[in-house]
Each structure stands twice: as structure tokens, then as C-alpha cells.
Design a protein around this motif. Structure first.
Motif, PDB file in Angstrom:
ATOM      1  N   ILE A 157       0.835  -1.204   0.000  1.00 18.79           N
ATOM      2  CA  ILE A 157       0.000   0.000   0.000  1.00 18.79           C
ATOM      3  C   ILE A 157       0.867   1.250   0.000  1.00 18.79           C
ATOM      4  N   GLU A 158       1.877   1.284   0.863  1.00 14.62           N
ATOM      5  CA  GLU A 158       2.764   2.447   0.933  1.00 14.62           C
ATOM      6  C   GLU A 158       3.477   2.662  -0.401  1.00 14.62           C
ATOM      7  N   LEU A 159       3.903   1.581  -1.024  1.00  9.50           N
ATOM      8  CA  LEU A 159       4.573   1.678  -2.316  1.00  9.50           C
ATOM      9  C   LEU A 159       3.627   2.226  -3.385  1.00  9.50           C
ATOM     10  N   PHE A 160       2.408   1.703  -3.428  1.00  7.84           N
ATOM     11  CA  PHE A 160       1.424   2.159  -4.418  1.00  7.84           C
ATOM     12  C   PHE A 160       1.119   3.651  -4.239  1.00  7.84           C
ATOM     13  N   LEU A 161       0.914   4.068  -2.985  1.00 11.11           N
ATOM     14  CA  LEU A 161       0.524   5.456  -2.729  1.00 11.11           C
ATOM     15  C   LEU A 161       1.693   6.411  -2.943  1.00 11.11           C
ATOM     16  N   ASP A 162       2.891   5.991  -2.545  1.00 12.27           N
ATOM     17  CA  ASP A 162       4.072   6.845  -2.754  1.00 12.27           C
ATOM     18  C   ASP A 162       4.306   7.091  -4.238  1.00 12.27           C
ATOM     19  N   LYS A 163       4.111   6.063  -5.038  1.00 10.44           N
ATOM     20  CA  LYS A 163       4.327   6.178  -6.478  1.00 10.44           C
ATOM     21  C   LYS A 163       3.080   6.656  -7.224  1.00 10.44           C
ATOM     22  N   LYS A 164       1.968   6.819  -6.459  1.00  9.19           N
ATOM     23  CA  LYS A 164       0.684   7.197  -7.060  1.00  9.19           C
ATOM     24  C   LYS A 164       0.303   6.246  -8.191  1.00  9.19           C
ATOM     25  N   ALA A 165       0.553   4.971  -7.923  1.00  8.97           N
ATOM     26  CA  ALA A 165       0.275   3.954  -8.929  1.00  8.97           C
ATOM     27  C   ALA A 165      -1.216   3.679  -9.051  1.00  8.97           C
ATOM     28  N   TYR A 166      -1.909   3.769  -7.931  1.00  6.45           N
ATOM     29  CA  TYR A 166      -3.354   3.515  -7.925  1.00  6.45           C
ATOM     30  C   TYR A 166      -4.044   4.559  -7.066  1.00  6.45           C
ATOM     31  N   GLU A 167      -5.294   4.809  -7.365  1.00  8.68           N
ATOM     32  CA  GLU A 167      -6.067   5.808  -6.635  1.00  8.68           C
ATOM     33  C   GLU A 167      -6.262   5.359  -5.179  1.00  8.68           C
ATOM     34  N   LYS A 168      -6.148   6.322  -4.255  1.00  7.23           N
ATOM     35  CA  LYS A 168      -6.116   6.015  -2.821  1.00  7.23           C
ATOM     36  C   LYS A 168      -7.367   5.303  -2.326  1.00  7.23           C
ATOM     37  N   LEU A 169      -8.545   5.762  -2.701  1.00  7.23           N
ATOM     38  CA  LEU A 169      -9.776   5.162  -2.192  1.00  7.23           C
ATOM     39  C   LEU A 169      -9.967   3.735  -2.716  1.00  7.23           C
ATOM     40  N   ILE A 170      -9.502   3.480  -3.918  1.00  4.71           N
ATOM     41  CA  ILE A 170      -9.561   2.118  -4.453  1.00  4.71           C
ATOM     42  C   ILE A 170      -8.616   1.212  -3.671  1.00  4.71           C
ATOM     43  N   VAL A 171      -7.421   1.716  -3.383  1.00  2.00           N
ATOM     44  CA  VAL A 171      -6.457   0.951  -2.593  1.00  2.00           C
ATOM     45  C   VAL A 171      -7.014   0.655  -1.206  1.00  2.00           C
ATOM     46  N   TYR A 172      -7.564   1.672  -0.560  1.00  2.00           N
ATOM     47  CA  TYR A 172      -8.092   1.486   0.799  1.00  2.00           C
ATOM     48  C   TYR A 172      -9.272   0.513   0.817  1.00  2.00           C
ATOM     49  N   SER A 173     -10.118   0.546  -0.208  1.00  2.00           N
ATOM     50  CA  SER A 173     -11.246  -0.392  -0.283  1.00  2.00           C
ATOM     51  C   SER A 173     -10.745  -1.826  -0.374  1.00  2.00           C
ATOM     52  N   HIS A 174      -9.704  -2.038  -1.157  1.00  2.00           N
ATOM     53  CA  HIS A 174      -9.140  -3.386  -1.294  1.00  2.00           C
ATOM     54  C   HIS A 174      -8.424  -3.811  -0.014  1.00  2.00           C
ATOM     55  N   TYR A 175      -7.817  -2.874   0.666  1.00  2.00           N
ATOM     56  CA  TYR A 175      -7.174  -3.199   1.941  1.00  2.00           C
ATOM     57  C   TYR A 175      -8.204  -3.692   2.944  1.00  2.00           C
ATOM     58  N   TYR A 176      -9.356  -3.031   2.979  1.00  2.00           N
ATOM     59  CA  TYR A 176     -10.392  -3.458   3.919  1.00  2.00           C
ATOM     60  C   TYR A 176     -10.891  -4.866   3.577  1.00  2.00           C
ATOM     61  N   ILE A 177     -11.073  -5.155   2.300  1.00  2.00           N
ATOM     62  CA  ILE A 177     -11.490  -6.503   1.893  1.00  2.00           C
ATOM     63  C   ILE A 177     -10.466  -7.534   2.361  1.00  2.00           C
ATOM     64  N   ASP A 178      -9.182  -7.222   2.201  1.00  2.00           N
ATOM     65  CA  ASP A 178      -8.127  -8.134   2.650  1.00  2.00           C
ATOM     66  C   ASP A 178      -8.176  -8.325   4.161  1.00  2.00           C
ATOM     67  N   PHE A 179      -8.319  -7.242   4.897  1.00  2.00           N
ATOM     68  CA  PHE A 179      -8.368  -7.332   6.359  1.00  2.00           C
ATOM     69  C   PHE A 179      -9.530  -8.219   6.787  1.00  2.00           C
ATOM     70  N   PHE A 180     -10.678  -8.028   6.179  1.00  2.00           N
ATOM     71  CA  PHE A 180     -11.866  -8.814   6.519  1.00  2.00           C
ATOM     72  C   PHE A 180     -11.605 -10.308   6.315  1.00  2.00           C
ATOM     73  N   ASN A 181     -10.969 -10.660   5.227  1.00  2.00           N
ATOM     74  CA  ASN A 181     -10.747 -12.063   4.917  1.00  2.00           C
ATOM     75  C   ASN A 181      -9.573 -12.675   5.673  1.00  2.00           C
ATOM     76  N   ILE A 182      -8.579 -11.888   5.975  1.00  2.00           N
ATOM     77  CA  ILE A 182      -7.434 -12.401   6.735  1.00  2.00           C
ATOM     78  C   ILE A 182      -7.814 -12.628   8.194  1.00  2.00           C
ATOM     79  N   ALA A 183      -8.665 -11.737   8.749  1.00  2.00           N
ATOM     80  CA  ALA A 183      -9.066 -11.823  10.167  1.00  2.00           C
ATOM     81  C   ALA A 183      -7.822 -12.047  11.029  1.00  2.00           C
ATOM     82  N   PRO A 184      -6.957 -11.039  11.154  1.00  2.00           N
ATOM     83  CA  PRO A 184      -5.625 -11.251  11.725  1.00  2.00           C
ATOM     84  C   PRO A 184      -5.559 -11.497  13.229  1.00  2.00           C
ATOM     85  N   PHE A 185      -6.652 -11.237  13.952  1.00  2.00           N
ATOM     86  CA  PHE A 185      -6.602 -11.334  15.409  1.00  2.00           C
ATOM     87  C   PHE A 185      -7.356 -12.563  15.915  1.00  2.00           C
ATOM     88  N   THR A 186      -7.078 -12.907  17.145  1.00  2.00           N
ATOM     89  CA  THR A 186      -7.751 -14.052  17.756  1.00  2.00           C
ATOM     90  C   THR A 186      -9.206 -13.742  18.083  1.00  2.00           C
TER      91      THR A 186
END
Length: 338
Positions: A157-186
């Protein structure tokens, strides 16, 4: 395989692009909104936090009465049990995000700290583990901390945003989808994800959610939100998730937020042209004959408690209204219409 890793395959169709363009027009008006609300900004944001806390508690199904919720959120009443302590901590966390969102991070350890701050009184929350390499000889090698997975995604994410490779809100939406599916906590992944989305919206410059409640709006759209999130999670593990529907939902949701914020801004401008007491009196004449102070607060969220009380006393002394009962829950009755 994360959605962030596959974001290069994401295609934004014309209708979603039009909505994104409209969002950036609204973002361009952030400074205008701030100037309008500037003199009352602290009180406005505080009331937004209170409403956010209330509706997030409703979404999380906290077992707290409405009366106790309002006392904790508006009067800083001391919590009496663990559920109430959770709400109290939610309010503190939301206040911190509203004040420091530009500097706040969303790395794995940061998110774990938020969760333990809010829910730690139930027991410590830790990172969960995911299967790493099925061919590993040692059991310790067959497991991978989900902390590492979240950190790897954040690096991208930091790499994409620093390079402005992808639009921020699209990146953040995909990050949330990943977080939901990874469920990183107990535990408490659902609550953690909602708080993460809240923070990401603020970091995405969606300043409408400083003036209107993000979670109140989400509460009304919650079934649709969950449906699109679940749709975006199909085939996620295989790296074939179809995320467009969720991104479309987020874009429409943001536009609703800005439209609601504009309505609040226009009402605020109108209120500022009248004396506050006169405006409250006008509202009382348009309420049902029997009404409560809470109904007045709903119409005038930025007017102080003392101003509302002063207006009620004035109208009572003029013989226009009279109280029914005593205390916070007392009702009033209008006995004259002019």
C-alpha cells in the motif's frame, strides 16, 4: 492471495469513474466546509463522535440501554460493566482518530493496539496464525503469523501510494477486503475492521465524516454493505475476488456522506442568520404537541444544552409550553400555538 496483490487487474468502469470524479469534486470543497463550521468545529466533531459511538455500539450489538449509552457518550458517565467500558473506550478511540487521523498508522501492531485498548478488559487479543507451507517438516514452519501478512500488504500500500500507482480510495477499499478475509486477530476482527475502515475514510480526505456520523450512515446501509463485502470475498483465497461491487458501494456511500454533510452545512448557515432561541422556538411550534428535549437536539445538534434550556424556560414563563414530569426524560406540552 490478497486483493491488494491483484489490484493491477482491477478495472474501473465508466459509472464508477464518474462517481469517483464526483467524490473528488466534493473533496475539493473540504476547505469550504471547514470555513463554514470553523467557529464551532470542536463541538461539531464532538457530536459526530457521540453519534458514531452510538451507532457503532448498535452495529456491534452491545448490550447497553439507550439511556446509559447517551450518558456515557454525552456526559462521560463512568462505566458500570464491561460492555459499558467497551463503549467508553470506543468513544476515546474515535476521538483520537478524529483528532490525529493524518498522523495515525494502520500497520499490524497499530491495529492490535486499538483492539486491545477497546476490548482488552475481556482478555488480551493476539495475532492469529495462518497455514504457511504444507510441505514444512516442522510444525512451527507450517504456521505464519497473520501480523506478517498484514505488514506485507501495508508495504505494498505504501509503495502504491508513494508512487501514485493507484487511486487512494480504491487501494483502501481493497485493503479493507483483505483485512476482513485475513481476520488477523484471535478475536474482535469485525469491530477492528470497521474501525479500520473509519480511519481509512478519514485518511482518504473524506472530511464529510467529520461533520456527519460515518457509523450512522453505515447503520442504515448495513445489509447492503455486508452483501457487497461477502460478494467481494468469494474466491478471495484463490486470488479471483470480484471487488468492483464493493468499490461501487464505497463510492456511493461517500457521495451520500457528502450530500448529507452539505445539507447540515446549509442548515448551519441558515441557523447562523437567526438568533438561536428564535430558531428553537420555531422548531417547537413545528414539533408534535407533546415533545422532548431530545427531539429539539435532533433538529439543532450544534446548539448548546444551556441555550435549549433557556428557550424552554422563556416559553414556559410566557405560557406557551409546560413540562410534563421532571428529570432528563421529562416531556413538554405546547399549550398555545402563537
Amino acid at each position: 492471495m490478497s486483493s491488494i496483490s491483484n489490484i493491477g487487474h482491477f478495472v474501473l468502469p465508466n459509472d464508477a469513474l464518474a462517481n469517483l470524479t464526483e467524490i473528488y469534486r466534493w473533496i475539493g470543497r473540504n476547505e469550504e466546509m471547514y470555513r463554514v463550521f470553523k467557529s464551532d468545529i470542536d463541538r461539531i466533531v464532538e457530536q459526530t463522535i457521540q453519534r458514531d459511538g452510538y451507532f457503532l455500539a448498535r452495529i456491534l450489538d452491545l448490550n447497553i440501554t439507550d439511556t446509559r449509552m447517551r450518558l456515557i457518550l454525552t456526559k462521560d458517565s463512568n462505566p458500570r460493566n464491561k460492555e459499558e467500558r467497551t463503549l467508553f473506550r470506543i468513544k476515546e478511540a474515535l476521538a483520537k482518530m478524529q483528532k490525529h487521523y493524518k498522523q495515525m498508522r494502520h500497520q499490524s501492531n497499530d491495529l492490535l493496539d486499538y483492539v486491545n485498548f477497546i476490548f482488552g478488559h475481556y482478555g488480551e487479543v493476539k495475532f492469529a496464525y495462518a497455514e504457511a507451507d504444507r510441505r514444512a517438516v516442522l510444525q512451527s514452519q507450517a504456521k505464519k503469523s497473520k501480523r506478517l501478512i498484514i505488514d506485507e500488504i501495508n508495504e505494498k500500500i505504501e509503495l502504491f501510494l508513494d508512487k501514485k500507482a493507484y487511486e487512494k480510495l480504491i487501494v483502501y477499499s481493497h485493503y479493507y477486503i483483505d483485512f476482513f478475509n485475513i481476520a488477523p486477530f484471535t478475536d474482535y476482527n469485525h469491530a477492528a475492521g470497521l474501525l479500520l475502515l473509519y480511519l481509512l475514510m478519514l485518511k482518504g480526505e473524506i472530511e464529510a465524516f467529520r461533520y456527519i456520523s460515518f457509523f450512522e450512515l453505515l447503520y442504515g446501509e448495513y445489509p447492503g454493505f455486508l452483501k457487497e463485502l461477502q460478494n467481494a470475498s468469494v474466491n478471495w483465497k484463490e486470488g479471483l475476488a470480484q471487488t468492483l461491487g464493493f468499490v461501487r458501494f464505497i463510492f456511493r456511500f461517500i457521495l451520500q456522506g457528502y450530500e448529507k454533510a452539505e445539507a447540515v452545512m446549509n442548515e448551519y448557515k441558515f441557523d447562523s442568520t437567526l438568533t438561536k432561541c428564535d430558531n428553537i422556538e420555531n422548531t417547537i411550534f413545528h414539533l408534535p404537541r407533546i415533545f422532548t428535549k431530545e427531539e429539539i437536539r435532533m433538529q439543532h445538534p450544534y446548539v448548546s444544552e444551556s441555550t435549549i434550556n433557556r428557550t424552554l424556560i422563556k416559553m414556559r414563563e410566557s405560557g406557551i409550553i409546560k413540562p410534563l414530569g421532571k428529570g432528563r426524560s421529562a416531556k413538554w406540552v405546547r399549550i398555545a400555538n402563537d
